[in-house]
Design a protein around this motif. Structure first.
Motif, PDB file in Angstrom:
ATOM      1  N   MET A   1      14.756   3.994  -7.188  1.00  0.00           N
ATOM      2  CA  MET A   1      14.052   3.557  -6.000  1.00  0.00           C
ATOM      3  C   MET A   1      12.578   3.358  -6.361  1.00  0.00           C
ATOM      4  O   MET A   1      11.968   4.222  -6.974  1.00  0.00           O
ATOM      5  CB  MET A   1      14.202   4.619  -4.898  1.00  0.00           C
ATOM      6  N   THR A   2      12.051   2.243  -5.974  1.00  0.00           N
ATOM      7  CA  THR A   2      10.636   1.957  -6.201  1.00  0.00           C
ATOM      8  C   THR A   2       9.817   2.435  -4.999  1.00  0.00           C
ATOM      9  O   THR A   2      10.377   2.793  -3.953  1.00  0.00           O
ATOM     10  CB  THR A   2      10.403   0.451  -6.398  1.00  0.00           C
ATOM     11  N   LYS A   3       8.508   2.418  -5.161  1.00  0.00           N
ATOM     12  CA  LYS A   3       7.624   2.833  -4.075  1.00  0.00           C
ATOM     13  C   LYS A   3       7.818   1.950  -2.848  1.00  0.00           C
ATOM     14  O   LYS A   3       7.884   2.441  -1.717  1.00  0.00           O
ATOM     15  CB  LYS A   3       6.173   2.779  -4.559  1.00  0.00           C
ATOM     16  N   ALA A   9      12.571   2.245   3.316  1.00  0.00           N
ATOM     17  CA  ALA A   9      13.529   3.226   3.832  1.00  0.00           C
ATOM     18  C   ALA A   9      12.897   4.082   4.926  1.00  0.00           C
ATOM     19  O   ALA A   9      13.536   4.381   5.949  1.00  0.00           O
ATOM     20  CB  ALA A   9      14.046   4.102   2.693  1.00  0.00           C
ATOM     21  N   LEU A  10      11.641   4.457   4.729  1.00  0.00           N
ATOM     22  CA  LEU A  10      10.946   5.238   5.752  1.00  0.00           C
ATOM     23  C   LEU A  10      10.719   4.409   7.019  1.00  0.00           C
ATOM     24  O   LEU A  10      10.793   4.939   8.131  1.00  0.00           O
ATOM     25  CB  LEU A  10       9.612   5.760   5.202  1.00  0.00           C
ATOM     26  N   MET A  11      10.451   3.119   6.843  1.00  0.00           N
ATOM     27  CA  MET A  11      10.290   2.233   8.005  1.00  0.00           C
ATOM     28  C   MET A  11      11.575   2.166   8.824  1.00  0.00           C
ATOM     29  O   MET A  11      11.539   2.193  10.051  1.00  0.00           O
ATOM     30  CB  MET A  11       9.906   0.815   7.551  1.00  0.00           C
ATOM     31  N   ARG A  12      12.722   2.080   8.127  1.00  0.00           N
ATOM     32  CA  ARG A  12      14.011   2.029   8.833  1.00  0.00           C
ATOM     33  C   ARG A  12      14.305   3.344   9.549  1.00  0.00           C
ATOM     34  O   ARG A  12      14.829   3.355  10.659  1.00  0.00           O
ATOM     35  CB  ARG A  12      15.143   1.714   7.858  1.00  0.00           C
ATOM     36  N   LYS A  13      13.966   4.454   8.911  1.00  0.00           N
ATOM     37  CA  LYS A  13      14.265   5.767   9.475  1.00  0.00           C
ATOM     38  C   LYS A  13      13.305   6.147  10.603  1.00  0.00           C
ATOM     39  O   LYS A  13      13.664   6.887  11.506  1.00  0.00           O
ATOM     40  CB  LYS A  13      14.221   6.822   8.378  1.00  0.00           C
ATOM     41  N   HIS A  14      12.075   5.627  10.535  1.00  0.00           N
ATOM     42  CA  HIS A  14      11.045   5.943  11.540  1.00  0.00           C
ATOM     43  C   HIS A  14      10.420   4.659  12.076  1.00  0.00           C
ATOM     44  O   HIS A  14       9.262   4.349  11.779  1.00  0.00           O
ATOM     45  CB  HIS A  14       9.970   6.840  10.920  1.00  0.00           C
ATOM     46  N   PRO A  15      11.164   3.895  12.886  1.00  0.00           N
ATOM     47  CA  PRO A  15      10.655   2.600  13.369  1.00  0.00           C
ATOM     48  C   PRO A  15       9.444   2.721  14.291  1.00  0.00           C
ATOM     49  O   PRO A  15       8.741   1.742  14.513  1.00  0.00           O
ATOM     50  CB  PRO A  15      11.857   1.999  14.098  1.00  0.00           C
ATOM     51  N   LEU A  17       6.777   4.309  13.591  1.00  0.00           N
ATOM     52  CA  LEU A  17       5.563   4.332  12.768  1.00  0.00           C
ATOM     53  C   LEU A  17       5.231   2.933  12.266  1.00  0.00           C
ATOM     54  O   LEU A  17       6.121   2.133  12.001  1.00  0.00           O
ATOM     55  CB  LEU A  17       5.748   5.263  11.563  1.00  0.00           C
ATOM     56  N   GLN A  18       3.940   2.660  12.129  1.00  0.00           N
ATOM     57  CA  GLN A  18       3.509   1.366  11.618  1.00  0.00           C
ATOM     58  C   GLN A  18       3.503   1.390  10.087  1.00  0.00           C
ATOM     59  O   GLN A  18       3.391   2.443   9.461  1.00  0.00           O
ATOM     60  CB  GLN A  18       2.105   1.046  12.125  1.00  0.00           C
ATOM     61  N   LEU A  19       3.604   0.216   9.502  1.00  0.00           N
ATOM     62  CA  LEU A  19       3.625   0.083   8.051  1.00  0.00           C
ATOM     63  C   LEU A  19       2.389   0.717   7.417  1.00  0.00           C
ATOM     64  O   LEU A  19       2.491   1.420   6.419  1.00  0.00           O
ATOM     65  CB  LEU A  19       3.734  -1.396   7.655  1.00  0.00           C
ATOM     66  N   LYS A  20       1.216   0.490   8.004  1.00  0.00           N
ATOM     67  CA  LYS A  20      -0.012   1.043   7.425  1.00  0.00           C
ATOM     68  C   LYS A  20       0.008   2.568   7.428  1.00  0.00           C
ATOM     69  O   LYS A  20      -0.512   3.202   6.511  1.00  0.00           O
ATOM     70  CB  LYS A  20      -1.254   0.504   8.132  1.00  0.00           C
ATOM     71  N   ASP A  21       0.632   3.175   8.442  1.00  0.00           N
ATOM     72  CA  ASP A  21       0.721   4.627   8.507  1.00  0.00           C
ATOM     73  C   ASP A  21       1.661   5.171   7.426  1.00  0.00           C
ATOM     74  O   ASP A  21       1.362   6.179   6.779  1.00  0.00           O
ATOM     75  CB  ASP A  21       1.196   5.086   9.886  1.00  0.00           C
ATOM     76  N   ILE A  22       2.786   4.513   7.230  1.00  0.00           N
ATOM     77  CA  ILE A  22       3.741   4.938   6.201  1.00  0.00           C
ATOM     78  C   ILE A  22       3.125   4.760   4.819  1.00  0.00           C
ATOM     79  O   ILE A  22       3.272   5.631   3.954  1.00  0.00           O
ATOM     80  CB  ILE A  22       5.073   4.187   6.348  1.00  0.00           C
ATOM     81  N   ASN A  23       2.425   3.651   4.603  1.00  0.00           N
ATOM     82  CA  ASN A  23       1.712   3.450   3.331  1.00  0.00           C
ATOM     83  C   ASN A  23       0.719   4.574   3.080  1.00  0.00           C
ATOM     84  O   ASN A  23       0.626   5.098   1.970  1.00  0.00           O
ATOM     85  CB  ASN A  23       0.970   2.111   3.327  1.00  0.00           C
ATOM     86  N   LEU A  24      -0.030   4.948   4.105  1.00  0.00           N
ATOM     87  CA  LEU A  24      -1.011   6.017   3.987  1.00  0.00           C
ATOM     88  C   LEU A  24      -0.330   7.343   3.632  1.00  0.00           C
ATOM     89  O   LEU A  24      -0.798   8.074   2.753  1.00  0.00           O
ATOM     90  CB  LEU A  24      -1.805   6.159   5.291  1.00  0.00           C
ATOM     91  N   ILE A  25       0.780   7.642   4.282  1.00  0.00           N
ATOM     92  CA  ILE A  25       1.514   8.889   4.019  1.00  0.00           C
ATOM     93  C   ILE A  25       2.002   8.929   2.574  1.00  0.00           C
ATOM     94  O   ILE A  25       1.783   9.909   1.852  1.00  0.00           O
ATOM     95  CB  ILE A  25       2.690   9.037   5.000  1.00  0.00           C
ATOM     96  N   VAL A  26       2.656   7.858   2.136  1.00  0.00           N
ATOM     97  CA  VAL A  26       3.214   7.814   0.780  1.00  0.00           C
ATOM     98  C   VAL A  26       2.093   7.891  -0.258  1.00  0.00           C
ATOM     99  O   VAL A  26       2.180   8.669  -1.219  1.00  0.00           O
ATOM    100  CB  VAL A  26       4.076   6.542   0.588  1.00  0.00           C
TER     101      VAL A  26
END
Length: 96
Positions: A1-3, A9-15, A17-26
């Motif tokens: 699995m790549t970044k 996968a996180l976007m699908r599991k937590h719709p 949340l916004q993409l920028k927030d998930i990027n920040l978390i990762v």
């Protein structure tokens, strides 16, 4: 699995949340692990595994192109040891 696959996968599991927030978390998690290793600290994620740094002694290596001997200096490498739960899960998934 790549970044990027992890982020998707996180976007699908937590719709919600916004993409920028998930990027920040990762990026925050990976950055914290990287900084801890750079400071020679061990990072342990219970059930998953532990990241640490191992030291490689200086040695004489060989240039693969010319065959000439070269001095390789001491270096530090990241090391990952799986946790018991991850190890068991991987082996259970491989059983047929």
């Amino acid at each position: 699995m790549t970044k990027s696959e992890l982020i998707a996968a996180l976007m699908r599991k937590h719709p919600h949340l916004q993409l920028k927030d998930i990027n920040l978390i990762v990026n925050t998690v990976f950055g914290a692990i990287s900084r801890s290793l750079a400071d020679n600290n061990r990072v342990e994620l219970r059930g998953f595994g532990a990241f640490s740094i191992k030291e490689r002694d200086p040695r004489i290596g060989r240039n693969p192109k010319t065959g000439e001997q070269v001095q390789v200096s001491k270096k530090f490498i990241p090391f990952f040891k799986t946790g018991k739960e991850l190890h068991a899960r991987i082996n259970k998934a491989r059983e047929v």
